[in-house]
Write a protein that holds these residues in place. Structure first.
Motif, PDB file in Angstrom:
ATOM      1  N   GLY A  59       1.177  18.492 -10.801  1.00  0.00           N
ATOM      2  CA  GLY A  59       0.667  19.742 -10.260  1.00  0.00           C
ATOM      3  C   GLY A  59       0.001  19.693  -8.896  1.00  0.00           C
ATOM      4  N   LEU A  60      -0.075  18.521  -8.266  1.00  0.00           N
ATOM      5  CA  LEU A  60      -0.659  18.439  -6.922  1.00  0.00           C
ATOM      6  C   LEU A  60       0.100  19.350  -5.967  1.00  0.00           C
ATOM      7  CD1 LEU A  60      -2.532  16.997  -4.770  1.00  0.00           C
ATOM      8  CD2 LEU A  60      -0.588  15.450  -4.412  1.00  0.00           C
ATOM      9  N   VAL A  61      -0.636  20.108  -5.160  1.00  0.00           N
ATOM     10  CA  VAL A  61      -0.060  20.957  -4.117  1.00  0.00           C
ATOM     11  C   VAL A  61      -0.606  20.455  -2.786  1.00  0.00           C
ATOM     12  CG1 VAL A  61       0.019  23.294  -3.157  1.00  0.00           C
ATOM     13  CG2 VAL A  61       0.136  22.958  -5.633  1.00  0.00           C
ATOM     14  N   ILE A  62       0.291  20.241  -1.828  1.00  0.00           N
ATOM     15  CA  ILE A  62      -0.123  19.845  -0.487  1.00  0.00           C
ATOM     16  C   ILE A  62       0.088  21.064   0.409  1.00  0.00           C
ATOM     17  CG2 ILE A  62       0.271  18.282   1.445  1.00  0.00           C
ATOM     18  CD1 ILE A  62       1.507  16.313  -0.611  1.00  0.00           C
ATOM     19  N   TRP A 103       0.834  -1.196   0.000  1.00  0.00           N
ATOM     20  CA  TRP A 103       0.000   0.000   0.000  1.00  0.00           C
ATOM     21  C   TRP A 103       0.877   1.258   0.000  1.00  0.00           C
ATOM     22  CZ3 TRP A 103      -0.376   4.139   3.300  1.00  0.00           C
ATOM     23  CH2 TRP A 103      -1.391   5.048   3.009  1.00  0.00           C
ATOM     24  N   ILE A 104       1.925   1.250   0.811  1.00  0.00           N
ATOM     25  CA  ILE A 104       2.810   2.417   0.883  1.00  0.00           C
ATOM     26  C   ILE A 104       3.476   2.661  -0.472  1.00  0.00           C
ATOM     27  CG2 ILE A 104       4.958   3.297   1.892  1.00  0.00           C
ATOM     28  CD1 ILE A 104       4.039   1.999   4.550  1.00  0.00           C
ATOM     29  N   LYS A 105       3.939   1.588  -1.119  1.00  0.00           N
ATOM     30  CA  LYS A 105       4.548   1.737  -2.451  1.00  0.00           C
ATOM     31  C   LYS A 105       3.540   2.324  -3.436  1.00  0.00           C
ATOM     32  CE  LYS A 105       7.765  -2.073  -1.934  1.00  0.00           C
ATOM     33  NZ  LYS A 105       8.022  -3.481  -2.264  1.00  0.00           N
ATOM     34  N   TRP A 106       2.304   1.812  -3.405  1.00  0.00           N
ATOM     35  CA  TRP A 106       1.276   2.308  -4.307  1.00  0.00           C
ATOM     36  C   TRP A 106       0.974   3.777  -4.014  1.00  0.00           C
ATOM     37  CZ3 TRP A 106      -3.434   4.599  -3.684  1.00  0.00           C
ATOM     38  CH2 TRP A 106      -4.205   4.744  -4.833  1.00  0.00           C
ATOM     39  N   GLU A 107       0.792   4.109  -2.742  1.00  0.00           N
ATOM     40  CA  GLU A 107       0.469   5.483  -2.339  1.00  0.00           C
ATOM     41  C   GLU A 107       1.593   6.451  -2.728  1.00  0.00           C
ATOM     42  OE1 GLU A 107      -2.181   8.273  -0.410  1.00  0.00           O
ATOM     43  OE2 GLU A 107      -2.447   6.267  -1.198  1.00  0.00           O
ATOM     44  N   LYS A 108       2.851   6.006  -2.532  1.00  0.00           N
ATOM     45  CA  LYS A 108       3.994   6.855  -2.909  1.00  0.00           C
ATOM     46  C   LYS A 108       3.985   7.111  -4.414  1.00  0.00           C
ATOM     47  CE  LYS A 108       8.453   5.442  -3.030  1.00  0.00           C
ATOM     48  NZ  LYS A 108       9.762   5.038  -2.498  1.00  0.00           N
ATOM     49  N   GLN A 109       3.754   6.091  -5.207  1.00  0.00           N
ATOM     50  CA  GLN A 109       3.703   6.242  -6.661  1.00  0.00           C
ATOM     51  C   GLN A 109       2.544   7.156  -7.064  1.00  0.00           C
ATOM     52  OE1 GLN A 109       6.082   4.848  -8.608  1.00  0.00           O
ATOM     53  NE2 GLN A 109       5.222   5.809 -10.437  1.00  0.00           N
ATOM     54  N   TYR A 110       1.376   6.929  -6.474  1.00  0.00           N
ATOM     55  CA  TYR A 110       0.184   7.721  -6.786  1.00  0.00           C
ATOM     56  C   TYR A 110       0.400   9.195  -6.440  1.00  0.00           C
ATOM     57  CZ  TYR A 110      -4.544   9.555  -6.399  1.00  0.00           C
ATOM     58  OH  TYR A 110      -5.662  10.332  -6.525  1.00  0.00           O
ATOM     59  N   LEU A 111       0.840   9.472  -5.212  1.00  0.00           N
ATOM     60  CA  LEU A 111       1.061  10.858  -4.789  1.00  0.00           C
ATOM     61  C   LEU A 111       2.199  11.508  -5.580  1.00  0.00           C
ATOM     62  CD1 LEU A 111       0.678  10.650  -0.916  1.00  0.00           C
ATOM     63  CD2 LEU A 111      -0.753  11.946  -2.490  1.00  0.00           C
ATOM     64  N   GLY A 112       3.266  10.743  -5.826  1.00  0.00           N
ATOM     65  CA  GLY A 112       4.400  11.277  -6.579  1.00  0.00           C
ATOM     66  C   GLY A 112       4.009  11.700  -7.981  1.00  0.00           C
ATOM     67  N   GLU A 113       3.256  10.845  -8.659  1.00  0.00           N
ATOM     68  CA  GLU A 113       2.819  11.177 -10.013  1.00  0.00           C
ATOM     69  C   GLU A 113       1.854  12.361  -9.995  1.00  0.00           C
ATOM     70  OE1 GLU A 113       1.353   7.522 -11.703  1.00  0.00           O
ATOM     71  OE2 GLU A 113       3.371   6.659 -11.797  1.00  0.00           O
TER      72      GLU A 113
END
Length: 131
Positions: free
Chosen positions: A21-24, A6-16
């Motif tokens: 253009g995602l801003v946190i 899940w962490i690998k998937w979440e990192k890939q998803y958030l990174g992409e």
């Protein structure tokens, strides 16, 4: 599926998403050892923003404005406590940011980890091309 998957998937998803253009951005409470070097105390608040333009803290400490800008290349990883706080690079004092939405701590960390992986892969590819 495991937590690691899940962490690998979440990192890939958030990174992409970040690269697209995602801003946190989160309101944070700031704690520091500025008043007493042996104690972490509430000293202010601000907005902590992570975008392709950089990592920015804008707010106030002891009623004085603070604005810290870091280029993405300056930070390879963020010290943190999961779901609690993020350590803000600072030479004068320990500075910790506690987001109102504590779940967002992991978002910041995973994006930095993703960007660090990209840099490491780029460096590795450059080394392989130079051989």
């Amino acid at each position: 599926n495991t937590v690691s998957d899940w962490i690998k998937w979440e990192k890939q998803y958030l990174g992409e998403a970040f690269m697209n253009g995602l801003v946190i951005s989160q309101h944070v409470m700031l704690r520091s050892n500025l008043i007493d070097p042996l104690k972490m105390e509430n000293v202010g608040s601000g907005m902590l923003t992570l975008s392709k333009e950089g990592f920015v803290l804008k707010g106030s400490i002891l009623n004085e404005p603070i604005e810290k800008h870091f280029k993405m290349e300056q930070i390879s990883q963020l010290p943190f406590d999961p779901g609690v706080r993020i350590e803000i690079p600072n030479e004068e004092m320990f500075l910790r940011a506690y987001p109102d939405n504590f779940y967002s701590v992991f978002d910041y960390v995973l994006v930095f980890d993703y960007l660090n992986d990209l840099r490491l892969n780029k460096d590795k590819n450059n080394e392989n091309n130079n051989e």
